[in-house]
Motif scaffolding. Structure first.
Motif, PDB file in Angstrom:
ATOM      1  N   MET A   1    -102.510 -50.695  18.745  1.00  0.00           N
ATOM      2  CA  MET A   1    -102.261 -49.551  18.249  1.00  0.00           C
ATOM      3  C   MET A   1    -101.835 -49.396  16.913  1.00  0.00           C
ATOM      4  SD  MET A   1    -102.581 -47.798  21.101  1.00  0.00           S
ATOM      5  CE  MET A   1    -102.021 -46.242  20.957  1.00  0.00           C
ATOM      6  N   ASN A   2    -102.525 -48.923  16.020  1.00  0.00           N
ATOM      7  CA  ASN A   2    -102.356 -48.693  14.607  1.00  0.00           C
ATOM      8  C   ASN A   2    -102.207 -47.236  14.176  1.00  0.00           C
ATOM      9  OD1 ASN A   2    -102.253 -49.816  12.036  1.00  0.00           O
ATOM     10  ND2 ASN A   2    -104.248 -49.881  11.623  1.00  0.00           N
ATOM     11  N   TYR A   3    -101.531 -46.654  14.681  1.00  0.00           N
ATOM     12  CA  TYR A   3    -101.196 -45.236  14.483  1.00  0.00           C
ATOM     13  C   TYR A   3    -100.055 -45.203  13.541  1.00  0.00           C
ATOM     14  CZ  TYR A   3    -103.946 -43.232  18.171  1.00  0.00           C
ATOM     15  OH  TYR A   3    -104.991 -43.024  19.202  1.00  0.00           O
ATOM     16  N   SER A   4    -100.143 -44.173  12.456  1.00  0.00           N
ATOM     17  CA  SER A   4     -99.001 -43.898  11.582  1.00  0.00           C
ATOM     18  C   SER A   4     -98.084 -42.771  12.041  1.00  0.00           C
ATOM     19  CB  SER A   4     -99.694 -43.440  10.104  1.00  0.00           C
ATOM     20  OG  SER A   4    -100.251 -42.090  10.088  1.00  0.00           O
TER      21      SER A   4
ATOM     22  N   HIS B   1     -93.627 -54.552  39.750  1.00  0.00           N
ATOM     23  CA  HIS B   1     -93.618 -53.483  39.395  1.00  0.00           C
ATOM     24  C   HIS B   1     -94.691 -52.844  38.700  1.00  0.00           C
ATOM     25  CE1 HIS B   1     -89.246 -53.580  39.987  1.00  0.00           C
ATOM     26  NE2 HIS B   1     -89.302 -54.604  39.556  1.00  0.00           N
ATOM     27  N   LYS B   2     -95.340 -51.703  39.349  1.00  0.00           N
ATOM     28  CA  LYS B   2     -96.724 -51.377  38.954  1.00  0.00           C
ATOM     29  C   LYS B   2     -96.693 -50.086  37.981  1.00  0.00           C
ATOM     30  CE  LYS B   2     -99.313 -53.163  42.671  1.00  0.00           C
ATOM     31  NZ  LYS B   2    -100.465 -52.611  43.766  1.00  0.00           N
ATOM     32  N   TYR B   3     -97.387 -50.155  36.716  1.00  0.00           N
ATOM     33  CA  TYR B   3     -97.386 -49.236  35.713  1.00  0.00           C
ATOM     34  C   TYR B   3     -98.907 -49.008  35.395  1.00  0.00           C
ATOM     35  CZ  TYR B   3     -92.244 -49.533  34.884  1.00  0.00           C
ATOM     36  OH  TYR B   3     -90.819 -49.554  35.135  1.00  0.00           O
ATOM     37  N   ASP B   4     -98.938 -47.584  35.326  1.00  0.00           N
ATOM     38  CA  ASP B   4    -100.431 -47.112  34.732  1.00  0.00           C
ATOM     39  C   ASP B   4    -100.453 -47.691  33.368  1.00  0.00           C
ATOM     40  OD1 ASP B   4    -101.011 -45.646  37.128  1.00  0.00           O
ATOM     41  OD2 ASP B   4    -100.208 -43.817  36.521  1.00  0.00           O
ATOM     42  N   ARG B   5     -99.791 -47.552  32.625  1.00  0.00           N
ATOM     43  CA  ARG B   5     -99.592 -48.194  30.968  1.00  0.00           C
ATOM     44  C   ARG B   5     -98.109 -48.306  30.441  1.00  0.00           C
ATOM     45  NH1 ARG B   5    -101.921 -42.970  27.470  1.00  0.00           N
ATOM     46  NH2 ARG B   5    -100.431 -41.549  28.425  1.00  0.00           N
ATOM     47  N   ILE B   6     -97.826 -49.111  29.656  1.00  0.00           N
ATOM     48  CA  ILE B   6     -96.768 -49.321  28.961  1.00  0.00           C
ATOM     49  C   ILE B   6     -96.890 -49.761  27.621  1.00  0.00           C
ATOM     50  CG2 ILE B   6     -96.783 -51.913  29.598  1.00  0.00           C
ATOM     51  CD1 ILE B   6     -93.927 -51.673  30.633  1.00  0.00           C
ATOM     52  N   ILE B   7     -95.944 -49.554  26.718  1.00  0.00           N
ATOM     53  CA  ILE B   7     -95.935 -49.762  25.305  1.00  0.00           C
ATOM     54  C   ILE B   7     -95.034 -50.844  25.152  1.00  0.00           C
ATOM     55  CG2 ILE B   7     -95.145 -48.794  23.126  1.00  0.00           C
ATOM     56  CD1 ILE B   7     -95.853 -46.065  23.921  1.00  0.00           C
ATOM     57  N   ILE B   8     -95.619 -51.675  24.156  1.00  0.00           N
ATOM     58  CA  ILE B   8     -94.632 -53.070  23.919  1.00  0.00           C
ATOM     59  C   ILE B   8     -94.602 -52.861  22.366  1.00  0.00           C
ATOM     60  CG2 ILE B   8     -94.705 -55.573  23.509  1.00  0.00           C
ATOM     61  CD1 ILE B   8     -96.574 -55.804  25.912  1.00  0.00           C
ATOM     62  N   GLY B   9     -93.213 -52.736  21.883  1.00  0.00           N
ATOM     63  CA  GLY B   9     -92.650 -52.593  20.723  1.00  0.00           C
ATOM     64  C   GLY B   9     -91.669 -51.579  20.360  1.00  0.00           C
ATOM     65  N   ALA B  10     -90.799 -51.714  19.404  1.00  0.00           N
ATOM     66  CA  ALA B  10     -89.905 -50.790  19.219  1.00  0.00           C
ATOM     67  C   ALA B  10     -89.914 -50.434  18.006  1.00  0.00           C
ATOM     68  CB  ALA B  10     -88.488 -51.194  19.723  1.00  0.00           C
ATOM     69  N   THR B  11     -90.928 -49.967  17.350  1.00  0.00           N
ATOM     70  CA  THR B  11     -91.152 -49.379  15.969  1.00  0.00           C
ATOM     71  C   THR B  11     -90.980 -47.765  16.128  1.00  0.00           C
ATOM     72  OG1 THR B  11     -93.331 -49.105  16.103  1.00  0.00           O
ATOM     73  CG2 THR B  11     -92.563 -51.422  15.326  1.00  0.00           C
ATOM     74  N   ILE B  12     -90.731 -47.183  15.078  1.00  0.00           N
ATOM     75  CA  ILE B  12     -90.366 -45.719  15.031  1.00  0.00           C
ATOM     76  C   ILE B  12     -91.904 -45.176  15.426  1.00  0.00           C
ATOM     77  CG2 ILE B  12     -91.366 -45.338  12.752  1.00  0.00           C
ATOM     78  CD1 ILE B  12     -88.981 -43.109  12.529  1.00  0.00           C
TER      79      ILE B  12
ATOM     80  N   LEU C   1     -81.577 -42.950  11.789  1.00  0.00           N
ATOM     81  CA  LEU C   1     -80.967 -41.735  12.660  1.00  0.00           C
ATOM     82  C   LEU C   1     -82.118 -41.416  13.704  1.00  0.00           C
ATOM     83  CD1 LEU C   1     -78.691 -39.980  13.637  1.00  0.00           C
ATOM     84  CD2 LEU C   1     -79.194 -38.540  11.694  1.00  0.00           C
ATOM     85  N   ILE C   2     -83.321 -41.245  12.842  1.00  0.00           N
ATOM     86  CA  ILE C   2     -84.395 -40.789  13.752  1.00  0.00           C
ATOM     87  C   ILE C   2     -84.831 -41.531  14.812  1.00  0.00           C
ATOM     88  CG2 ILE C   2     -86.934 -40.188  13.717  1.00  0.00           C
ATOM     89  CD1 ILE C   2     -86.501 -39.202  10.604  1.00  0.00           C
ATOM     90  N   TRP C   3     -84.691 -43.012  14.520  1.00  0.00           N
ATOM     91  CA  TRP C   3     -84.957 -44.142  15.490  1.00  0.00           C
ATOM     92  C   TRP C   3     -84.223 -43.966  16.718  1.00  0.00           C
ATOM     93  CZ3 TRP C   3     -82.921 -48.261  17.499  1.00  0.00           C
ATOM     94  CH2 TRP C   3     -83.696 -49.465  18.177  1.00  0.00           C
TER      95      TRP C   3
ATOM     96  N   VAL D   1     -88.869 -41.595   5.823  1.00  0.00           N
ATOM     97  CA  VAL D   1     -90.429 -41.608   6.429  1.00  0.00           C
ATOM     98  C   VAL D   1     -90.847 -40.154   5.809  1.00  0.00           C
ATOM     99  CG1 VAL D   1     -89.031 -40.077   8.421  1.00  0.00           C
ATOM    100  CG2 VAL D   1     -91.259 -40.966   8.652  1.00  0.00           C
ATOM    101  N   THR D   2     -92.160 -40.276   5.462  1.00  0.00           N
ATOM    102  CA  THR D   2     -92.868 -39.164   5.023  1.00  0.00           C
ATOM    103  C   THR D   2     -93.766 -38.491   6.079  1.00  0.00           C
ATOM    104  OG1 THR D   2     -93.183 -40.462   2.954  1.00  0.00           O
ATOM    105  CG2 THR D   2     -94.692 -38.689   3.108  1.00  0.00           C
ATOM    106  N   ILE D   3     -93.368 -37.394   6.403  1.00  0.00           N
ATOM    107  CA  ILE D   3     -94.282 -36.551   7.335  1.00  0.00           C
ATOM    108  C   ILE D   3     -94.008 -35.037   6.768  1.00  0.00           C
ATOM    109  CG2 ILE D   3     -93.730 -37.688   9.516  1.00  0.00           C
ATOM    110  CD1 ILE D   3     -91.288 -36.101  10.062  1.00  0.00           C
ATOM    111  N   GLY D   4     -94.820 -34.306   7.222  1.00  0.00           N
ATOM    112  CA  GLY D   4     -95.179 -32.895   6.919  1.00  0.00           C
ATOM    113  C   GLY D   4     -94.085 -31.775   7.277  1.00  0.00           C
TER     114      GLY D   4
END
Length: 316
Positions: free
Chosen positions: A268-271, A6-17, A77-79, A44-47
């Motif tokens: 990926m190290n995004y908050s 199966h071919k994908y352009d990109r894929i994410i690994i991990g099930a964090t929020i 619940l958000i997850w 979770v702290t967001i604006g």
């Protein structure tokens, strides 16, 4: 069928929020081995200015021994809502995986039935390395652990001020969370959050003796008592010590290891905050789809609950 790639352009690994938010924003498929489901009291702290927050829980006040703060609770619940939306959008192609192996741009998924699914991917976005095989040695190995000990309070009373959480000055039992019990015979359950620098620190310092000593100290400082135990000669009400028992321990790394980017893999190290800034730019049509899907899901859940309650009422 065997031999299918199966071919994908990109894929994410991990099930964090963070990975689920990023997947919803970029419409990227997600695969994982260990789902990083938050606990019921994680926040979770967001604006407050992002339009997408309409699909998230409201701000509430958390009372601690430090101060009062407005925060967005129910990270669990958000997850769950993010998993629901991604599933409906067809962005979670495989679940209940036993292992994921990366070989250059080939990602091999092993299912719980020991079946092999092979993906050919142009770009792999790595959010979490738990259960992932074939990775290079990390640039930075994070060995710090978070330990969550869930407990049941048999009898617990706040004699002065009632708290949602008590913060201590120790890494062992750094936070004491007081949760509403699902058992009507108890008012509170709880969770003790501790931090350990490595597994040896966990074994040496996170002992029953240390935990009980810190709890006794905190209960005394903030005037938490147990069951009533008669009266003193002066007429003052006496209480027994707070009694509790441990029910479950969850040990997990505080952060993922840091890896070098390669031709096919990007670490990926995004908050959450950084992703929410991106997420606010989601096209209006997709945003309305997310809001409508969640609204339909909530209405159906309420409908099933009310129908079940009605059947219980009319049952002879």
């Amino acid at each position: 069928m065997k031999g299918i790639v199966h071919k994908y352009d990109r894929i994410i690994i991990g099930a964090t929020i963070e990975s689920l938010l990023y997947a919803l924003f970029t419409r990227t498929p997600v695969v994982y081995v260990v789902p990083k489901v938050p606990t019921t009291f994680d926040t979770v702290t967001i604006g407050t200015s992002y339009k997408i927050l309409k699909i998230f829980p409201e701000l509430v006040e958390i009372v601690s021994n430090k101060n009062k703060e407005l925060t967005r609770p129910q990270k669990e619940l958000i997850w769950g809502r993010l998993v629901f939306l991604l599933s409906i959008l067809g962005l979670m192609p495989a679940s209940n995986l036993q292992a994921i192996r990366i070989e250059d741009n080939i990602v091999k998924l092993t299912t719980e039935n020991s079946r092999l699914i092979t993906l050919e991917v142009d770009k792999i976005l790595l959010f979490d390395d738990d259960g992932i095989e074939g990775l290079d040695l990390p640039l930075v190995e994070n060995t710090r652990y978070v330990v969550k000990d869930f407990i049941q309070f048999n009898n617990l009373k706040f004699m002065d001020k009632e708290y949602d959480v008590i913060y201590t000055d120790y890494d062992t039992v750094n936070q004491i969370w007081f949760l509403k019990s699902k058992d009507k015979r108890r008012k509170y359950d709880g969770c003790l959050v501790s931090y350990c620098e490595n597994l040896k620190d966990l074994q040496d310092n996170l002992t029953d003796y240390n935990i009980k000593f810190i709890l006794k100290e905190q209960f005394k400082e903030y005037n938490l008592k147990g069951r009533e135990n008669g009266y003193a000669d002066s007429g003052r009400q006496k209480h027994r010590p707070v009694t509790y028992k441990f029910t479950e321990r969850i040990v997990q790394k505080e952060k993922c290891n840091v890896y070098q980017n390669t031709q096919y893999l990007t670490f990926m190290n995004y908050s959450v905050q950084e992703i929410m800034i991106m997420f606010d730019k989601i096209p209006y049509r997709e945003y309305m789809l997310c809001e409508r899907l969640l609204k339909i899901s909530t209405q159906r859940r309420k409908s099933r609950t009310s129908q079940g309650s009605y059947r219980l009422r009319v049952k002879p």
